[in-house]
Write a protein that holds these residues in place. Structure first.
Motif, PDB file in Angstrom:
ATOM      1  N   ARG A 271       0.836  -1.199   0.000  1.00  0.00           N
ATOM      2  CA  ARG A 271       0.000   0.000   0.000  1.00  0.00           C
ATOM      3  C   ARG A 271       0.869   1.247   0.000  1.00  0.00           C
ATOM      4  O   ARG A 271       0.542   2.245  -0.675  1.00  0.00           O
ATOM      5  CB  ARG A 271      -0.920  -0.015   1.238  1.00  0.00           C
ATOM      6  CG  ARG A 271      -1.859   1.193   1.306  1.00  0.00           C
ATOM      7  CD  ARG A 271      -2.784   1.261   0.110  1.00  0.00           C
ATOM      8  NE  ARG A 271      -3.626   2.437   0.107  1.00  0.00           N
ATOM      9  CZ  ARG A 271      -3.912   3.155  -0.972  1.00  0.00           C
ATOM     10  NH1 ARG A 271      -3.395   2.805  -2.156  1.00  0.00           N
ATOM     11  NH2 ARG A 271      -4.696   4.206  -0.890  1.00  0.00           N
ATOM     12  N   GLU A 342      -4.533   5.541   5.344  1.00  0.00           N
ATOM     13  CA  GLU A 342      -4.356   4.636   4.209  1.00  0.00           C
ATOM     14  C   GLU A 342      -3.682   3.330   4.627  1.00  0.00           C
ATOM     15  O   GLU A 342      -3.909   2.285   4.008  1.00  0.00           O
ATOM     16  CB  GLU A 342      -3.499   5.314   3.130  1.00  0.00           C
ATOM     17  CG  GLU A 342      -4.063   6.619   2.604  1.00  0.00           C
ATOM     18  CD  GLU A 342      -5.328   6.405   1.792  1.00  0.00           C
ATOM     19  OE1 GLU A 342      -5.535   5.272   1.305  1.00  0.00           O
ATOM     20  OE2 GLU A 342      -6.120   7.360   1.653  1.00  0.00           O
ATOM     21  N   VAL A 346      -5.056  -1.428   6.617  1.00  0.00           N
ATOM     22  CA  VAL A 346      -4.471  -2.625   5.996  1.00  0.00           C
ATOM     23  C   VAL A 346      -3.932  -3.551   7.079  1.00  0.00           C
ATOM     24  O   VAL A 346      -4.172  -4.767   7.075  1.00  0.00           O
ATOM     25  CB  VAL A 346      -3.347  -2.230   5.014  1.00  0.00           C
ATOM     26  CG1 VAL A 346      -2.707  -3.477   4.406  1.00  0.00           C
ATOM     27  CG2 VAL A 346      -3.888  -1.322   3.916  1.00  0.00           C
TER      28      VAL A 346
END
Length: 903
Positions: A271, A342, A346
């Motif tokens: 990512r 962001e 994850v």
């Protein structure tokens, strides 16, 4: 093989148990335990320390766990090696006086070498090298017997690698490691026979330790270093403590090069690649940053999940540093926007499969992390200004190198990362004294290590209490049933040593066979009361549980002499207990009200309650507005009005969690049975061992008295309960009554009258300020007209009595503006007020063209008056505390100006 499968196979192997018998599966403890020597759990054995130290009796003979761990001493090396990570999971099996060396070796070797199809890890025996403590012939013989390997394959190492202790007197013992040979591409071949007792550092990447077996068998009387200790004799029972690094085994079984590339970490790197446009594997420097991101994002998330909030010291500082290093690394990779929103989800999705609280508590976890990133982005903005000032001074002096002390100050004071300092310095064509910076960092680390070493010496010696427990058994504790018991003293102690009696005026400790006293726990203070015999009265000062099962009373003999043979009457102060019950139940009610108003993510992170008073700390990133505080108080009062029943029951920890019972961060709970306290059923359901009222109305009242910050991401509510709550309201009523009399207003009109008075006062203050400013400016023309001539420069150096910083600056600028246009001029005004000095220097453009520098002038004056200052060449400001030297300082100004302009 996925990490979750490795974890599952490990636990299944030991739950089966083989020849030694099944192990009890023990869930991972919190990363935070009540241990004075540790910030975090840093090894799988830490939750079992009381058993190894003999402080508590283990409830099982054999156990296995996969424990969450945090280690941060080598944080700067994260990402640079295959071995350094901050968060990791340690798989361990433990024996408490059950099996020993042979059983531990058999179990480890079987799991490591058993084929994958049969439930093992399937490591090739040809790549495995057991190690032993040099001289441990018993371990050598067992390894050859169990594995069939020749002695030449078994590594002999010294105590630095293969002897374990806790760094303090207590249990210790030799170790055996299992090393995995990664192949010649990772280092030279090992010549075990000639290597000596220390592991060759060149071999560490190739021969990777994957499992350490500790054979705890020695009682250490002194530990001076890892290799220097005294063995008093054997332990009463021999124990086993092992640790297998889950991440290390995972990257070997997954065919990866390091722990950062395994299945539960690498998606975070992927990512980060998408965000930054950089590629992992393309640049060694970028690779380190990608690994730092993967490690620190996961570590931060796990810490927040266990109740840590960012701060400036202790655990909070570690978390803050991890979060900021992660954000900094993403920035250095080229992504300047908010990155944690962001990246953190994850990691949540990867680790949440095993740790479900990451999902259920996500709102709170993410709020804490994102708020810290926002704060750091602001720090970067302010730090950039400080850096620009420092860089400008270097350039102005003709230098090309930013001092190590300036870089360290940016790092230590402003949280400005050194990597960012290096990057920005390069952009401006400057170097940084990295050697000086690293030296100051090393000094700081050494101070921290010294503090840690000092703390290790504070490990509580509980042997005397353990002896009492072994001799007399556990205390019969009746705090839930009664306030008074007939008791017998089984031990008297003074200053940690047994004594035969306690005389009048002495302070000591009494251990009773039976007690009604509540021992301090769970935020509730200990009971107060008395212990009486026929000829003595003792005031109970404190009650503690130094070892599980034993209640110890700290007492002061107020009359007579305590004879341990006498029958005793232990009596809790009933008023004290009533107040304590009200406060503790009130804490539960406030916690429930807090969650009802703010949402389920507002979780208690700590509490303290004593009769009539409670405080509750909770994770929250912003101040509560008055309406929220009032609503919390209103919900709490409604719960009291409804007279909710209060009850408690015992169940397993798993059952309690299924019931939705809340547990306090960092607390340790018995896996077999916990006490769940309910107020109004689902209204409040928490794990708690405290004393409580029978119905909520018995709390009397709950009056919230304050709400404030106690660190980044953590808030505190304080409240009064019972009689103290009513007394607080009565005092407020008295204040209102006095104000209505003074202002001749009705209570309902007080706010309006006070607002009116404040408004008029502010208007008067503004009018005074305007008058004072006019008075100050009126002197400007006079001062300018009387300017002295220093070479070609018009100089005004003036002492202004009664003026503070703002007025001094205004006067200096006004005088400068009245000096002849186009001519060199310098103005220095030193204001004296309230025992302090405020200095402002101002220069005209013509003076600056000749070399005049207001900043240098202010520094020169500041040194004389015991202060400092700074600014720019046109205007600078400073101050000091030595009023007696103001005239002397102003007398130096003509010399300094002459030096600058050469006249």
């Amino acid at each position: 093989m996925e990490t979750a499968e490795i974890r599952r196979r490990f636990m299944a192997h030991f739950e089966a148990g083989g020849s030694v018998g099944a192990h009890t599966p023990v869930p991972s403890a919190s990363l935070l335990l009540d241990d004075p020597n540790l910030l975090f759990v840093n090894a799988g054995m830490v939750p079992f320390k009381p058993y190894f130290l003999g402080q508590e009796t283990p409830p099982y003979a054999r156990a296995a766990s996969v424990q969450k761990c945090i280690r941060t001493p080598d944080i700067e090396d994260v990402g640079k090696t295959t071995r350094h990570g901050t968060f990791f999971e340690m798989c361990g099996n433990f024996s408490f006086g059950d099996y020993f060396k042979e059983g531990a070796i058999e179990l480890a070797w079987e799991l490591v070498t058993k084929p994958v199809a049969e439930g093992g890890f399937g490591f090739a025996e040809s790549r495995l090298h057991p190690s032993i403590l040099a001289g441990d012939d018993e371990a050598l013989a067992l390894w050859t017997k169990v594995t069939g390997l020749p002695e030449s394959r078994i590594v002999r190492l010294g105590p630095k690698e293969n002897y374990w202790s806790m760094g303090v007197p207590g249990p210790g013992g030799p170790c055996s490691e299992i090393l995995y040979d990664r192949g010649p591409e990772h280092g030279p071949d090992a010549d075990w026979a000639s290597m000596g007792p220390a592991m060759d550092p060149r071999l560490e990447d190739r021969y990777l330790e994957i499992w350490n077996l500790v054979f705890t068998s020695d009682d250490l009387s002194a530990v001076r270093s890892k290799e220097d200790f005294d063995i008093a004799g054997p332990l009463p029972s021999k124990n086993i403590d092992t640790g297998m690094g889950l991440e290390r085994v995972a990257f070997l079984l997954q065919g990866k090069q390091n722990m950062y590339e395994i299945d539960v970490m690498y998606p975070v790197i992927e990512r980060a690649e998408q965000l930054t446009g950089r590629r992992y594997g393309a640049d060694p420097g970028d690779d380190v940053r990608f690994r730092v991101v993967a490690d620190h994002v996961r570590s931060s998330m796990m810490l927040i999940a266990d109740g840590v909030t960012p701060g400036n010291e202790g655990r909070g500082y570690v978390l803050r540093r991890l979060l900021r290093r992660a954000v900094r690394s993403v920035r250095l990779l080229g992504y300047g926007d908010e990155s944690l929103p962001e990246l953190l989800p994850v990691s949540r999705d990867l680790m949440g499969v095993t740790y479900g609280d990451l999902v259920t508590d996500w709102e709170r976890i993410s709020r804490v992390a994102y708020a810290e990133e926002d704060a750091f982005r602001k720090t970067l903005a302010s730090g950039t200004q400080i850096f620009d000032l420092a860089a400008g001074e270097v350039k102005q002096s003709g230098g090309r190198r930013l001092g190590g002390d300036r870089a360290f100050a940016l790092h230590d004071t402003y949280g400005f990362p050194i990597d960012l300092t290096l990057e920005m310095a390069a952009e401006q064509g400057l170097e940084v004294d990295e050697e000086g910076f690293r030296g100051l960092m090393a000094e700081q680390r050494e101070r921290a290590k010294a503090d840690a070493r000092a703390k290790k010496g504070q490990h509580a010696d509980t042997s005397v209490y353990r002896g009492v427990l072994d001799a007399h058994g556990p205390t019969r504790w009746l705090a839930y049933e009664t306030l008074e018991t007939e008791s017998r003293a089984v031990a008297l102690l003074r200053e940690g040593a047994p004594v035969g009696s306690l005389a009048e005026g002495e302070v000591g400790e009494v251990v009773l066979d039976t007690t009604p006293f509540y021992a301090e726990s769970g935020g509730q203070v200990a009971d107060a009361g008395t212990i009486e015999s026929g000829g003595a009265t003792l005031e109970v000062l404190d009650v503690q549980r130094p070892v599980r099962g034993l209640v110890v009373h700290q007492v002061r003999v107020t009359s007579g002499e305590l004879d341990p043979a006498s029958a005793l009457l232990a009596r809790v102060d009933p008023q004290w207990r009533t107040g304590a019950r009200q406060a503790h139940s009130g804490t539960h009610v406030v916690h429930a009200a807090l969650r009802q108003v703010l949402g389920p993510s507002a979780l208690q992170s700590g509490s303290y309650n004593r009769p009539g008073y409670l405080r509750l700390d909770f994770g929250w990133t912003s101040a509560l507005d008055p309406d929220q505080v009032r609503e919390i108080e209103s919900v709490a009062q409604q719960a009291l009005r409804e007279d909710l029943p209060v009850g408690w029951s015992y169940m397993t920890l798993a059952q309690a969690r299924e019931e939705g019972a809340l547990a306090l961060f960092g607390e340790t709970y018995d896996d077999q049975q916990v006490r769940v306290v309910e107020i109004g059923g689902p209204f409040s359901r928490e794990l708690c061992g405290g004393t409580h009222v029978d119905h909520s109305s018995q709390i009397g009242t709950i009056v919230v008295t304050s709400e404030a910050s106690v660190g980044s991401g953590n808030r505190r509510i304080e409240a009064r309960t019972g009689v103290e709550g009513f007394a607080y309201l009565a005092r407020e009523r008295d204040v209102v009554g006095q104000l209505t009399t003074l202002l001749k207003a009705r209570p309902d009109d007080l706010v309006g009258r006070v607002e009116e008075m404040v408004s008029r006062l502010r208007a008067a203050e503004k009018e005074l300020e305007r008058a004072r400013a006019a008075q100050v400016l009126a002197r400007g023309a006079e001062l300018a007209a009387g300017a002295a001539q220093v070479g070609a420069v018009k100089l005004v150096a003036h002492r202004a009595e009664g003026l503070t910083g703002g007025d001094v600056r205004q006067l200096a600028l006004d005088v400068r503006g009245r000096l002849p246009a186009g001519e060199p001029g310098v103005v220095v005004v030193a204001g004296v007020a309230d025992g302090k000095v405020a200095v402002v220097a101002a220069t005209t453009e013509a003076a600056r063209d000749r070399g005049a520098d207001a900043s240098a002038i202010v520094r020169a004056v500041g040194e004389v008056v015991g202060g400092r200052g700074g600014g720019k060449a046109d205007v600078a400001q400073g101050g000091g505390t030595d009023v007696s030297r103001v005239d002397e300082a102003l007398g130096l100004v003509p010399t300094e100006v002459a030096r600058q302009v050469g006249g």
